[in-house]
Design an enzyme around this catalytic site. Sequence first.
Site, PDB file in Angstrom:
ATOM      1  CG  ASP A 240      13.481 -21.857  21.544  1.00 20.28           C
ATOM      2  OD1 ASP A 240      13.085 -21.789  20.372  1.00 20.28           O
ATOM      3  OD2 ASP A 240      13.273 -22.828  22.283  1.00 20.28           O
TER       4      ASP A 240
ATOM      5  CB  SER B 244       9.487 -13.941  21.603  1.00 21.56           C
ATOM      6  OG  SER B 244       9.363 -13.735  22.995  1.00 21.56           O
TER       7      SER B 244
ATOM      8  CD  GLU C  40       2.391 -18.852  19.613  1.00 23.19           C
ATOM      9  OE1 GLU C  40       2.773 -19.415  18.578  1.00 23.19           O
ATOM     10  OE2 GLU C  40       2.284 -19.456  20.701  1.00 23.19           O
TER      11      GLU C  40
ATOM     12  CG  MET D 145       7.741 -28.574  17.075  1.00 25.13           C
ATOM     13  SD  MET D 145       7.908 -26.979  17.922  1.00 25.13           S
ATOM     14  CE  MET D 145       7.969 -27.535  19.607  1.00 25.13           C
TER      15      MET D 145
ATOM     16  CG  LEU E 219      16.858 -25.384  12.524  1.00 23.95           C
ATOM     17  CD1 LEU E 219      16.365 -23.966  12.245  1.00 23.95           C
ATOM     18  CD2 LEU E 219      16.539 -26.312  11.359  1.00 23.95           C
TER      19      LEU E 219
ATOM     20  CG  ASN F  23      11.134 -19.990  16.007  1.00 21.21           C
ATOM     21  OD1 ASN F  23      10.296 -20.748  15.510  1.00 21.21           O
ATOM     22  ND2 ASN F  23      11.546 -20.121  17.265  1.00 21.21           N
TER      23      ASN F  23
ATOM     24  N   GLY G 282       0.037 -26.200  12.425  1.00 16.93           N
ATOM     25  CA  GLY G 282       0.211 -25.146  11.428  1.00 16.93           C
ATOM     26  C   GLY G 282      -0.723 -23.960  11.572  1.00 16.93           C
TER      27      GLY G 282
HETATM   28  C1  GAR Z   1       3.173 -22.562  18.645  1.00 14.95           C
HETATM   29  O1  GAR Z   1       2.687 -22.287  19.935  1.00 14.95           O
HETATM   30  C2  GAR Z   1       4.613 -22.113  18.518  1.00 14.95           C
HETATM   31  O2  GAR Z   1       4.897 -20.945  19.239  1.00 14.95           O
HETATM   32  C3  GAR Z   1       5.348 -23.286  19.097  1.00 14.95           C
HETATM   33  O3  GAR Z   1       4.675 -24.407  18.619  1.00 14.95           O
HETATM   34  C4  GAR Z   1       3.297 -24.073  18.414  1.00 14.95           C
HETATM   35  C5  GAR Z   1       2.946 -24.449  17.002  1.00 14.95           C
HETATM   36  O4  GAR Z   1       1.584 -24.276  16.749  1.00 14.95           O
HETATM   37  N1  GAR Z   1       6.739 -23.263  18.705  1.00 14.95           N
HETATM   38  C6  GAR Z   1       7.745 -23.622  19.491  1.00 14.95           C
HETATM   39  O5  GAR Z   1       7.578 -24.069  20.614  1.00 14.95           O
HETATM   40  C7  GAR Z   1       9.113 -23.447  18.885  1.00 14.95           C
HETATM   41  N2  GAR Z   1      10.142 -23.513  19.889  1.00 14.95           N
HETATM   42  P1  GAR Z   1       1.045 -24.223  15.259  1.00 14.95           P
HETATM   43  O6  GAR Z   1       1.615 -25.442  14.546  1.00 14.95           O
HETATM   44  O7  GAR Z   1      -0.449 -24.320  15.399  1.00 14.95           O
HETATM   45  O8  GAR Z   1       1.505 -22.946  14.637  1.00 14.95           O
END
Ligand code: GAR
Length: 217
Positions: free
Chosen positions: A145, A136, A174, A90, A93, A107, A12
């Site tokens: 995605d 992205s 991010e 993750m 959907l 997302n 998170g």
């Molecule tokens: C992040 O790197 C996000 O971009 C990725 O999971 C991680 C979550 O980290 N998401 C995906 O791969 C979605 N396809 P977080 O829980 O610390 O935010």
Amino acid sequence: MKKLVILISGRGSNMEAIVRACSDEGWPAQVAVVIANRPDAAGLAFAASHGIATAVVDHRQFQDRERFDAALAARIDGFEPDLLVLAGFMRVLTAGFVDRYAGRMLNVHPSLLPSFPGLKTHQQALDAGVRLHGASVHFVTSQLDHGPIVLQSAVPVENGDTPATLAERVLATEHIIYPRAVRWFVEGRLALDGLRVTLTPPEPQWLFAGHTAGEGA
Ligand code: GAR
């Protein structure tokens, strides 16, 4: 005041960055609830400690995706969100779920889409030999995605990078671009034109981060 619902599956850290920016920058928005599909999602503790409601809809208690998505949507809709924010959520959907939140679900994905959808994006980038990688923020469509891109960050791929070093470099960006994109949505500045997202008034919908090779030599 816009209402945000954030969905997480684990750590998170993106949710945290959004919660902090919303409060520090005084957005006309509030995070109504953080919902996880796993009871052990670490991010739930951060949300609770910041006075944000939390909920768990455990996907393992449902027979199929349709039933899980229906239960999740029922929980979400109780909070009447203006925007649904997937932050490391993750789950694949169903089309029905995606349609329900069309144009109001964002997302973040750890690659420069449309390159490297799916899992292990940093390994995919290393295997492909790309020299720029990144993240992205996009509107969610029924294609995994994929979807109109709001904002992207690019980072260099250095010799000797591993999936872990690359993930760390990308994740730091991010935490910049996701809050920024959510704020743009909250401020009503985003418009969709097919796959193109325009921002009014305009500012860069990209970020280049990290040093360039040879810098500082
Ligand atoms: C992040 O790197 C996000 O971009 C990725 O999971 C991680 C979550 O980290 N998401 C995906 O791969 C979605 N396809 P977080 O829980 O610390 O935010």
